[in-house]
Design a protein around this motif. Structure first.
Motif, PDB file in Angstrom:
ATOM      1  N   UNK A   1      -2.308  -4.219  28.499  1.00 34.27           N
ATOM      2  CA  UNK A   1      -2.370  -5.487  27.781  1.00 34.27           C
ATOM      3  C   UNK A   1      -1.168  -6.390  28.048  1.00 34.27           C
ATOM      4  N   UNK A   2      -0.039  -5.809  28.399  1.00 31.52           N
ATOM      5  CA  UNK A   2       1.167  -6.617  28.527  1.00 31.52           C
ATOM      6  C   UNK A   2       1.130  -7.477  29.782  1.00 31.52           C
ATOM      7  N   UNK A   3       0.791  -6.878  30.916  1.00 33.59           N
ATOM      8  CA  UNK A   3       0.690  -7.693  32.113  1.00 33.59           C
ATOM      9  C   UNK A   3       1.370  -7.085  33.322  1.00 33.59           C
ATOM     10  N   UNK A   4       1.452  -7.843  34.420  1.00 34.18           N
ATOM     11  CA  UNK A   4       1.918  -7.292  35.693  1.00 34.18           C
ATOM     12  C   UNK A   4       3.387  -6.929  35.715  1.00 34.18           C
ATOM     13  N   UNK A   5       4.175  -7.365  34.710  1.00 32.27           N
ATOM     14  CA  UNK A   5       5.566  -6.945  34.685  1.00 32.27           C
ATOM     15  C   UNK A   5       5.708  -5.471  34.320  1.00 32.27           C
ATOM     16  N   UNK A   6       4.632  -4.862  33.804  1.00 26.26           N
ATOM     17  CA  UNK A   6       4.637  -3.431  33.482  1.00 26.26           C
ATOM     18  C   UNK A   6       3.949  -2.651  34.591  1.00 26.26           C
ATOM     19  N   UNK A   7       2.727  -3.027  34.915  1.00 30.62           N
ATOM     20  CA  UNK A   7       2.078  -2.541  36.131  1.00 30.62           C
ATOM     21  C   UNK A   7       0.971  -3.507  36.524  1.00 30.62           C
ATOM     22  N   UNK A   8       0.665  -3.516  37.829  1.00 27.21           N
ATOM     23  CA  UNK A   8      -0.205  -4.561  38.369  1.00 27.21           C
ATOM     24  C   UNK A   8      -1.532  -4.054  38.887  1.00 27.21           C
ATOM     25  N   UNK A   9      -1.611  -2.806  39.310  1.00 32.72           N
ATOM     26  CA  UNK A   9      -2.778  -2.353  40.058  1.00 32.72           C
ATOM     27  C   UNK A   9      -3.659  -1.413  39.240  1.00 32.72           C
ATOM     28  N   UNK A  10      -4.883  -1.257  39.723  1.00 30.69           N
ATOM     29  CA  UNK A  10      -5.827  -0.374  39.042  1.00 30.69           C
ATOM     30  C   UNK A  10      -5.371   1.086  39.113  1.00 30.69           C
ATOM     31  N   UNK A  11      -4.728   1.459  40.211  1.00 26.48           N
ATOM     32  CA  UNK A  11      -4.237   2.836  40.335  1.00 26.48           C
ATOM     33  C   UNK A  11      -3.168   3.132  39.287  1.00 26.48           C
ATOM     34  N   UNK A  12      -2.293   2.178  39.038  1.00 21.97           N
ATOM     35  CA  UNK A  12      -1.268   2.372  38.016  1.00 21.97           C
ATOM     36  C   UNK A  12      -1.887   2.429  36.626  1.00 21.97           C
ATOM     37  N   UNK A  13      -2.927   1.644  36.400  1.00 21.68           N
ATOM     38  CA  UNK A  13      -3.609   1.670  35.107  1.00 21.68           C
ATOM     39  C   UNK A  13      -4.234   3.041  34.853  1.00 21.68           C
ATOM     40  N   UNK A  14      -4.864   3.591  35.853  1.00 16.55           N
ATOM     41  CA  UNK A  14      -5.440   4.934  35.724  1.00 16.55           C
ATOM     42  C   UNK A  14      -4.354   5.961  35.426  1.00 16.55           C
ATOM     43  N   UNK A  15      -3.274   5.903  36.180  1.00 17.10           N
ATOM     44  CA  UNK A  15      -2.181   6.862  35.982  1.00 17.10           C
ATOM     45  C   UNK A  15      -1.639   6.778  34.561  1.00 17.10           C
ATOM     46  N   UNK A  16      -1.403   5.574  34.094  1.00 10.29           N
ATOM     47  CA  UNK A  16      -0.896   5.378  32.743  1.00 10.29           C
ATOM     48  C   UNK A  16      -1.834   6.004  31.712  1.00 10.29           C
ATOM     49  N   UNK A  17      -3.130   5.755  31.845  1.00  9.63           N
ATOM     50  CA  UNK A  17      -4.091   6.280  30.871  1.00  9.63           C
ATOM     51  C   UNK A  17      -4.121   7.799  30.877  1.00  9.63           C
ATOM     52  N   UNK A  18      -4.085   8.400  32.052  1.00  6.51           N
ATOM     53  CA  UNK A  18      -4.111   9.863  32.119  1.00  6.51           C
ATOM     54  C   UNK A  18      -2.846  10.464  31.521  1.00  6.51           C
ATOM     55  N   UNK A  19      -1.703   9.861  31.811  1.00  4.72           N
ATOM     56  CA  UNK A  19      -0.452  10.341  31.199  1.00  4.72           C
ATOM     57  C   UNK A  19      -0.545  10.274  29.680  1.00  4.72           C
ATOM     58  N   UNK A  20      -1.045   9.165  29.180  1.00  3.32           N
ATOM     59  CA  UNK A  20      -1.062   8.953  27.733  1.00  3.32           C
ATOM     60  C   UNK A  20      -2.065   9.860  27.037  1.00  3.32           C
ATOM     61  N   UNK A  21      -3.189  10.125  27.673  1.00  6.64           N
ATOM     62  CA  UNK A  21      -4.157  11.065  27.097  1.00  6.64           C
ATOM     63  C   UNK A  21      -3.500  12.420  26.875  1.00  6.64           C
ATOM     64  N   UNK A  22      -2.811  12.910  27.899  1.00  8.78           N
ATOM     65  CA  UNK A  22      -2.190  14.236  27.792  1.00  8.78           C
ATOM     66  C   UNK A  22      -1.050  14.228  26.774  1.00  8.78           C
ATOM     67  N   UNK A  23      -0.219  13.197  26.799  1.00  4.87           N
ATOM     68  CA  UNK A  23       0.879  13.135  25.830  1.00  4.87           C
ATOM     69  C   UNK A  23       0.350  13.066  24.404  1.00  4.87           C
ATOM     70  N   UNK A  24      -0.693  12.278  24.191  1.00  2.34           N
ATOM     71  CA  UNK A  24      -1.257  12.182  22.852  1.00  2.34           C
ATOM     72  C   UNK A  24      -1.833  13.500  22.373  1.00  2.34           C
ATOM     73  N   UNK A  25      -2.574  14.151  23.255  1.00  2.21           N
ATOM     74  CA  UNK A  25      -3.193  15.423  22.862  1.00  2.21           C
ATOM     75  C   UNK A  25      -2.148  16.505  22.628  1.00  2.21           C
ATOM     76  N   UNK A  26      -1.095  16.544  23.435  1.00  3.38           N
ATOM     77  CA  UNK A  26      -0.032  17.529  23.219  1.00  3.38           C
ATOM     78  C   UNK A  26       0.728  17.281  21.921  1.00  3.38           C
ATOM     79  N   UNK A  27       0.665  16.070  21.405  1.00  4.51           N
ATOM     80  CA  UNK A  27       1.256  15.774  20.095  1.00  4.51           C
ATOM     81  C   UNK A  27       0.296  16.103  18.942  1.00  4.51           C
ATOM     82  N   UNK A  28      -0.884  16.603  19.266  1.00  2.00           N
ATOM     83  CA  UNK A  28      -1.844  16.943  18.225  1.00  2.00           C
ATOM     84  C   UNK A  28      -2.579  15.743  17.666  1.00  2.00           C
TER      85      UNK A  28
END
Length: 800
Positions: free
Chosen positions: A412-439
């Motif tokens: 949601x923030x924009x290209x200053x955080x990440x610009x490409x679809x590959x980075x968006x996928x990576x971010x989502x996968x990281x966050x899924x795992x971090x969220x689940x490991x936090x219960x």
């Protein structure tokens, strides 16, 4: 984090700190984008961006970034620091951990990205070899939130894993069962969780994500094989019918089982209360208020005030979270405040959070460590608050069943955080795992802004890559284009497609409701009413006791849908060849709007714009050109030297006689100001209303080229900061083009009116004391109405 303010560091910070003294053999290489680096990281965190035992030859310059050319076999982070620095170096330590991340623009801007693939691999080797206990003994950053998060770590479980290396933890997470992982994950601190995802490939993140599940109490939301939906019925004007009909629309596609959650245009208590009751009424009419909650995503204090005024009007309470105390202060959130709110959540529904990678850095609170760990700390904060909700329920004599979940707004923030679809996928996968490991029960807003390099079709590709990790839920709108927030996210029919492709289910109780509603047959197949929101309206009216004929009610439904569409809110009727295809006509319209948005973002004010405003003063920011402005937001927040000189001349001419200054900026859509019937009606009405209210308005509007919101604060400092009457309120009304994409070409007005004593403190004025009227256009919130709202808010701000 759609309600998260996109905030920048406060002015006055040191942009070019004195370099640290370096051991022999180390070389300083300043990063590209020095300005972005300075803003994101701040002050002393601009230390070394490179490390090498032997200095290179002049003909072989080091690559920009965190450079780690080689590591010794079995070497840990701390052994490497001892070898190359002669001991522990906290700044270099943060850089080494940041360099283990997959590349993203946000890390590069903060001088935390690896210089090259070799450096990234070496950073990961160092982290892999380091023990968990040693990492916990060396926090990346300490503040009150870190202390609170650490208190939420189970000491016994932490003792079990402290001797493991990070490599051993990774293998454990990949090889062991869900039960075995859950037995130790309460002992994993947020920083450890943030670090472990750095060591995993996308496939490994999917393997862990598809193993761990934390369903909401009494539901299948967040369970294996289930994919829920938060219907996001946003309206450019908070119109109850816009909101209500988008709910009907979602249910017509058998979508919407987690939450009815609206992002409000207005955060006025009365307006939020109206939207809360609109959503509440729909759920209660259908008898499912105990199956799914509703929520208006205003500040949590506003929701609490609404509940106080009308007990029972709210259900789930929302708040955006940051990863440090400073970042949370940007949202006007403190630890005591959130703990107090959690203590009030004794009923069935607890708390709902939104977060997003990069928000802390763009808020000016990067504190020298990377955005993956920042994101993980937000989840740690949520984990602690979830436990406090559980304790509050027990204290009230109820079972401990905290209905708490978190939505990661990735993109949601924009290209200053990440610009490409590959980075968006990576971010989502990281966050899924971090969220689940936090219960946590973690959902996703897989989204992009119109100035990212992620288009409508790219989002489909992203969803295909992410869904095997089985997040708890996604957003759900009639189309991918949000009519109020002007960004791209998940449509109702995306849910239909993903359910078909991956075999995911809707929460059992809502699936039964969709069958009862007649949208699905007894076998769960679409009926003739699938995709027909007028049919849902008919059932709604019947449950309210309406005895008119079906023909009359369906005709009324068609008329109401036309009114909703006229206000710029899309409704999806029917489908294409497949049930998951958007209606071809609507699909064509959305694609046209996307193309229009891309043009709008790059549009600039015409040369004649200023000349059409008598007395207007034209100034520019530090952006070199439109591309620089789009990709590097801080450049649009600071005024050029020439602009500052023009403002000083204006200040002398004003001699302190005016208490309101109008500022006009192109923002992200110059068309918002140049379209006929947009700006002129607002300026005429707001001047009239201001003068009637007794305000003295400066006759010369200030027009800013490539201006962002903070440029208005800077103008206020120059004009008002040195005035002698320190207790008088002085206001800047900043009119600025909004993100395009809705088709409205809307603008917002940011209303800032502190006392002179506050304007006098460089960088003190910020978003936390500013109010906004948004969605202003001839097809949305009318300019005349917006002018009246502006002055009403200003009067409240200046009366304190």
């Amino acid at each position: 984090m759609k309600t998260m303010h996109r905030v920048r560091p406060r002015r006055g910070m040191q942009l070019h700190p004195t370099p640290l003294s370096l051991p022999r053999g180390e070389t300083v290489v300043m990063r590209r984008r020095t300005f972005m680096k300075a803003v994101m990281l701040g002050s002393s965190a601009l230390a070394l961006a490179a490390c090498r035992k032997d200095p290179p030859q002049p003909s072989q310059p080091l690559p920009p970034g965190v450079y780690i050319p080689s590591v010794n076999e079995g070497e840990t982070l701390f052994g490497y620091l001892e070898r190359t620095r002669g001991g522990f170096d906290p700044i270099r330590y943060r850089q080494l951990i940041g360099a283990a991340n997959e590349y993203k623009e946000g890390d590069e801007a903060a001088s935390l990205a690896a210089a090259d693939a070799t450096s990234r691999a070496n950073a990961r080797l160092l982290l892999t070899n380091t023990r968990i206990g040693d990492l916990r003994a060396h926090p990346l950053f300490e503040d009150g939130l870190f202390t609170l998060i650490e208190q939420g770590v189970d000491a016994s479980a932490a003792d079990t894993v402290k001797g493991w290396t990070m490599g051993e933890l990774k293998r454990f997470l990949l090889d062991k069962s869900e039960a075995e992982v859950k037995a130790v994950m309460l002992g994993l601190s947020s920083d450890i969780i943030g670090c472990i995802v750095k060591l995993m490939s996308n496939a490994e993140l999917i393997a862990v994500g598809s193993k761990l599940f934390n369903p909401l109490p009494g539901s299948r939301i967040g369970s294996k094989g289930y994919l829920g939906a938060r219907i996001q019925p946003n309206s450019p004007t908070d119109h109850p019918d816009d909101i209500r009909w988008q709910v009907f629309n979602g249910w017509a596609f058998a979508v919407g089982d987690v939450l009815l959650g609206t992002n409000p245009v207005s955060s006025e208590v009365a307006s939020v209360r109206t939207v809360e009751n609109t959503l509440r009424n729909v759920l209660e009419t259908f008898g499912i208020a105990d199956v799914m909650p509703h929520c208006v995503l205003s500040h949590i204090d506003i929701q609490a005030e609404v509940e106080k005024l009308e007990p029972g009007s709210t259900a789930l309470w929302f708040q955006s979270l940051g990863g440090t105390e400073g970042a949370n202060q940007t949202f006007d959130v403190t630890i005591p405040k959130m703990l107090e709110h959690a203590a009030q959540r004794t009923g069935k529904y607890g708390l709902y959070f939104e977060t997003g990678q990069g928000a802390d850095g763009t808020n000016g609170h990067g504190n020298g460590f990377d955005m993956v760990v920042h994101e993980s700390r937000k989840y740690g904060f949520a984990r602690v608050l979830k436990e406090h909700v559980a304790q509050a329920q027990l204290g009230a004599g109820r079972p401990s069943a905290p209905w708490v979940h978190l939505n990661d707004v990735a993109g949601f923030i924009g290209p200053e955080v990440f610009r490409t679809r590959e980075q968006l996928v990576r971010c989502c996968l990281e966050d899924i795992v971090m969220g689940k490991l936090h219960g946590l029960t973690l959902g996703l807003d897989v989204c992009s802004t119109l100035h990212m390099e992620v288009n409508l079709d790219d989002l489909d590709w992203c969803l295909e890559q992410i869904m095997p990790a089985n997040p708890a839920y996604l957003m759900a709108l009639p189309t991918k284009n949000d009519p109020m927030l002007s960004y791209l996210t998940t449509a109702f029919q995306d849910h239909v497609r993903l359910r078909e492709k991956f075999g995911y289910k809707v929460d059992d109780r809502m699936w039964a409701f969709f069958i009862e509603l007649g949208i699905l047959d007894a076998q769960g197949r679409p009926t003739a009413h699938f995709g027909d929101p007028s049919w849902v309206y008919l059932q709604y009216q019947r449950r309210k006791g309406d005895t008119r004929s079906d023909e009359e009610l369906l005709a009324e439904a068609r008329a109401k849908m036309a009114e909703v569409r006229q206000r710029g809110v899309w409704l999806a009727e029917g489908h294409g060849v497949n049930t998951w295809d958007l209606n071809p006509t609507l699909d064509q319209e959305i694609r046209y709007l996307y193309d229009d948005a891309k043009k709008s973002i790059h549009a600039e004010l015409p040369a004649t714009f200023v000349s059409m405003m008598p007395g207007a003063v034209s100034v520019a920011t530090g952006s070199k050109d439109r591309e620089d402005y789009i990709l590097h937001p801080p450049t649009g927040e600071q005024l050029s030297d020439k602009a500052l000189e023009s403002l000083r001349v204006l200040k002398e001419a004003h001699a302190g006689q005016y208490d309101v200054q109008l500022v006009i900026s192109d923002g992200l859509n110059a068309y918002a100001l140049t379209d006929e019937g947009h700006l002129t009606p607002y300026l005429e009405r707001v001047r009239s209303e201001l003068e009637a209210a007794g305000y003295k308005v400066a006759p010369q509007p200030i027009v800013v080229s490539s201006g962002r919101v903070r440029a208005g604060y800077h103008i206020g400092e120059v004009l008002f900061g040195s005035l002698p009457d320190k207790d008088s309120h002085r206001a800047v009304l900043h009119i600025i083009g909004e993100r395009p994409g809705s088709g409205h070409h809307a603008y917002s007005v940011y209303i800032t009116a502190p006392k002179v004593s506050t304007w006098a403190l460089a960088g003190e004025v910020d978003h936390d004391i500013t109010r906004v009227v948004s969605g202003i256009a001839d097809t949305a919130l009318s300019p005349s109405t917006a002018a009246v709202d502006t002055v009403r808010i200003l009067e409240r701000l200046t009366s304190s």
